[in-house]
Write a protein that holds these residues in place. Structure first.
Motif, short mmCIF file in Angstrom:
data_model
loop_
_atom_site.label_atom_id
_atom_site.label_comp_id
_atom_site.label_asym_id
_atom_site.label_seq_id
_atom_site.Cartn_x
_atom_site.Cartn_y
_atom_site.Cartn_z
N ARG A 1 47.48 37.03 48.39
CA ARG A 1 47.76 36.69 46.99
C ARG A 1 46.65 37.32 46.16
O ARG A 1 45.46 37.16 46.47
N VAL A 2 47.03 38.01 45.11
CA VAL A 2 46.06 38.65 44.21
C VAL A 2 46.04 37.86 42.91
O VAL A 2 47.08 37.70 42.26
N ARG A 3 44.87 37.37 42.54
CA ARG A 3 44.75 36.61 41.30
C ARG A 3 43.92 37.38 40.28
O ARG A 3 42.88 37.95 40.61
N GLY A 4 44.36 37.34 39.03
CA GLY A 4 43.59 37.94 37.96
C GLY A 4 42.39 37.09 37.58
O GLY A 4 42.19 36.01 38.13
N GLU A 5 41.62 37.59 36.63
CA GLU A 5 40.36 36.94 36.25
C GLU A 5 40.58 35.51 35.79
O GLU A 5 39.72 34.65 35.97
N ASP A 6 41.72 35.23 35.16
CA ASP A 6 42.00 33.89 34.64
C ASP A 6 42.81 33.05 35.62
O ASP A 6 43.30 31.97 35.26
N GLY A 7 42.94 33.52 36.84
CA GLY A 7 43.64 32.73 37.85
C GLY A 7 45.11 33.05 38.00
O GLY A 7 45.76 32.64 38.97
N THR A 8 45.68 33.77 37.03
CA THR A 8 47.09 34.17 37.10
C THR A 8 47.38 34.91 38.40
O THR A 8 46.59 35.75 38.83
N VAL A 9 48.52 34.59 39.01
CA VAL A 9 48.91 35.32 40.21
C VAL A 9 49.50 36.67 39.80
O VAL A 9 50.53 36.73 39.12
N CYS A 10 48.85 37.76 40.21
CA CYS A 10 49.33 39.11 39.90
C CYS A 10 50.38 39.55 40.92
O CYS A 10 51.35 40.20 40.56
N ARG B 1 55.07 44.30 52.41
CA ARG B 1 55.87 43.83 51.28
C ARG B 1 54.94 43.39 50.17
O ARG B 1 53.88 42.82 50.43
N CYS B 2 55.37 43.63 48.96
CA CYS B 2 54.59 43.15 47.82
C CYS B 2 55.54 42.73 46.71
O CYS B 2 56.47 43.47 46.37
N ARG B 3 55.33 41.53 46.15
CA ARG B 3 56.06 41.09 44.96
C ARG B 3 55.06 41.05 43.80
O ARG B 3 53.98 40.47 43.91
N TYR B 4 55.46 41.65 42.70
CA TYR B 4 54.56 41.83 41.55
C TYR B 4 54.95 40.87 40.44
O TYR B 4 56.10 40.88 39.97
N PHE B 5 54.00 40.04 40.00
CA PHE B 5 54.30 39.06 38.97
C PHE B 5 53.65 39.41 37.63
O PHE B 5 54.20 39.15 36.58
N HIS B 6 52.46 39.98 37.71
CA HIS B 6 51.70 40.20 36.48
C HIS B 6 50.74 41.36 36.72
O HIS B 6 50.02 41.37 37.71
N GLY B 7 50.75 42.33 35.81
CA GLY B 7 49.92 43.51 36.01
C GLY B 7 48.44 43.21 35.90
O GLY B 7 48.01 42.44 35.04
N ALA B 8 47.65 43.82 36.79
CA ALA B 8 46.19 43.72 36.68
C ALA B 8 45.70 44.84 35.78
O ALA B 8 46.26 45.93 35.77
N ARG B 9 44.67 44.54 34.99
CA ARG B 9 44.19 45.45 33.95
C ARG B 9 42.89 46.13 34.36
O ARG B 9 42.12 45.58 35.15
N TYR B 10 42.62 47.26 33.74
CA TYR B 10 41.34 47.95 33.94
C TYR B 10 40.16 47.01 33.72
O TYR B 10 40.14 46.26 32.75
N ASP B 11 39.21 47.07 34.63
CA ASP B 11 37.94 46.35 34.57
C ASP B 11 38.09 44.86 34.86
O ASP B 11 37.08 44.14 34.89
N GLU B 12 39.31 44.42 35.10
CA GLU B 12 39.51 43.02 35.45
C GLU B 12 38.92 42.76 36.84
O GLU B 12 38.93 43.61 37.70
N VAL C 1 39.58 40.93 40.01
CA VAL C 1 40.66 40.24 40.69
C VAL C 1 40.17 39.67 42.02
O VAL C 1 39.22 40.19 42.62
N THR C 2 40.80 38.58 42.43
CA THR C 2 40.44 37.93 43.69
C THR C 2 41.55 38.17 44.70
O THR C 2 42.72 37.90 44.42
N LEU C 3 41.16 38.70 45.86
CA LEU C 3 42.10 38.89 46.96
C LEU C 3 42.03 37.66 47.86
O LEU C 3 40.96 37.36 48.41
N GLU C 4 43.13 36.96 48.00
CA GLU C 4 43.20 35.82 48.91
C GLU C 4 44.00 36.24 50.13
O GLU C 4 45.13 36.71 50.00
N THR C 5 43.43 36.10 51.31
CA THR C 5 44.05 36.61 52.53
C THR C 5 44.08 35.53 53.60
O THR C 5 43.11 34.78 53.74
N GLY C 6 45.17 35.45 54.32
CA GLY C 6 45.25 34.49 55.42
C GLY C 6 46.19 34.98 56.50
O GLY C 6 46.97 35.93 56.29
N LEU C 7 46.11 34.35 57.67
CA LEU C 7 47.04 34.67 58.75
C LEU C 7 48.37 34.00 58.44
O LEU C 7 48.43 32.79 58.17
#
Lengths: 144, 144, 144, 144
Positions: B92-101, B60-71, B73-79
């Motif tokens: 949780r995928v975060r953009g360069e400025d911390g926004t949750v993508c 499952r994936c919920r999309y909040f904010h599009g990630a951009r070319y060359d950005e 992004v930080t992948l946060e993973t947990g059990l």
């Protein structure tokens, strides 16, 4: 539900020998594009002529059985439901022998080119009124 | 949660100008592989040494904010949780400025090479006991 | 030549058990983007700030040895040559143990956003003057 | 030459608004698989029944005109030439209006499952004798 056949390609598989799990979301894209086309419209028209994008808010996929290289799979697509500002499509992927490989859904909103939320254009609202719905079995599997 | 940075590539984007929605499932794969590696193991070992595959049952994936070319992004993973024969990871995928993508989850089972269900090997069960859990905020967003 | 390490992901492989041949072109993209970045610029800047695109005119790849899942491969990238309106990059992909997996080249032109050919902007011409060249061995292999 | 039509999908495009350059190699794969099928055989049979793989030794693509989302492109595929242990296919990709989008070639060898070079099986040699050749225009463009 709308039906569309595609062929599994080598590049779709991974070293497990089945289709890579992320590629099913590409198939869902094909399913909804072809369902729209079967109703006399294309998603390209929606984007180009109406200036409306339909980004994905959510995607889900449940995997039951791996699809194999060169297998001819059938994408079954239908409208799951719609609200004022969103709509959801449901999908079922069947293998060559009819086995259900996967089911899933996508939820979409409507935006302008500069990513502002908009109401769906009349053409799309009209289409939603006549789009083939998902069948009960799929609705049950999707728990939605 | 485990953190891993990746760069958005040109080939990840689509003509909307953001990352194609199906590519987030690839990012989830990277997230869980790197979380495992950070705990001293690799998924390659699990497959090659233990002969155990971990196919995906659900994504499952919920999309909040599009990630951009060359950005970056930080992948946060947990059990997220685990049962006797399955386990779920949260992302949780975060953009360069911390926004949750985006946020998402995957559920996995354990099989032998010939696709028979097996119990998770002791090494994996031990890892599950010490894996970083998803945080409460993500757990809430995933409704799980 | 510029060096950049990446990890082979599950989704990169196909059922032969190695990286799918088309994915090397994605690696070449990563190689040239990171070479540019190592020189203090980014391709995103070129597109966004200068309004110049660098579409590919030609791509070639020779495959010597398959890269495996989870292998850490090194992308070696250098300038092959440039003319008034085009430039070419050369690439070598090395596996974890130094084995050459593949070599290749891409040729690019410069266009405006509406796909008209343009002269390369001064910033890019300056970069080309100081870009790391491909080594003689690679130049030989590329026959170029 | 053999002809096969495919539709450009959203996930095939990149933020330039055309098909990502690496995806043409996937199209070449589709072209040669469908050419083989049109001759009564499938590449799956070659792998599964004969135990012979046809890995790619070299791939080239020259790009003339970008293919657009939802465009119906035609893959034209033919045998370029073959030697005792290798063979080459040639490809031309045409847009909906007949414009040549790209031309290319792939060279293949024959191996066993454990990656040892083998002679092509008789079935494949027989097919090569009757495969549609590339036309002269393409042969000229490929300089081969």
């Amino acid at each position: 539900m709308h039906r569309f056949e595609i062929r599994v390609r080598y590049g779709d598989t991974d070293q497990m020998g089945w289709v890579y799990y992320g590629n099913y979301l590409r198939w869902f894209e094909i399913g909804r594009a072809e369902m729209l086309r079967s109703m006399g419209r294309s998603y390209r028209e929606v984007e180009e002529d109406l200036g409306v994008l339909m980004p994905v808010l959510e995607a889900r996929c449940r995997y039951f059985h791996g699809a194999r290289y060169d297998e001819r799979v059938t994408l079954e697509t239908g409208l799951l439901d719609h609200a004022r500002a969103t709509m959801r499509f449901g999908y079922r992927v069947r293998g060559e022998d009819g086995t259900v490989c996967a089911v899933g859904l996508t939820e979409h909103c409507f935006t302008s080119r500069d990513a502002k939320l908009v109401r769906p254009p009349a053409m799309l609202r009209d289409l939603l009124g006549v789009a083939p719905p998902v069948d009960d079995e799929l609705r049950g599997l999707l728990g939605a």
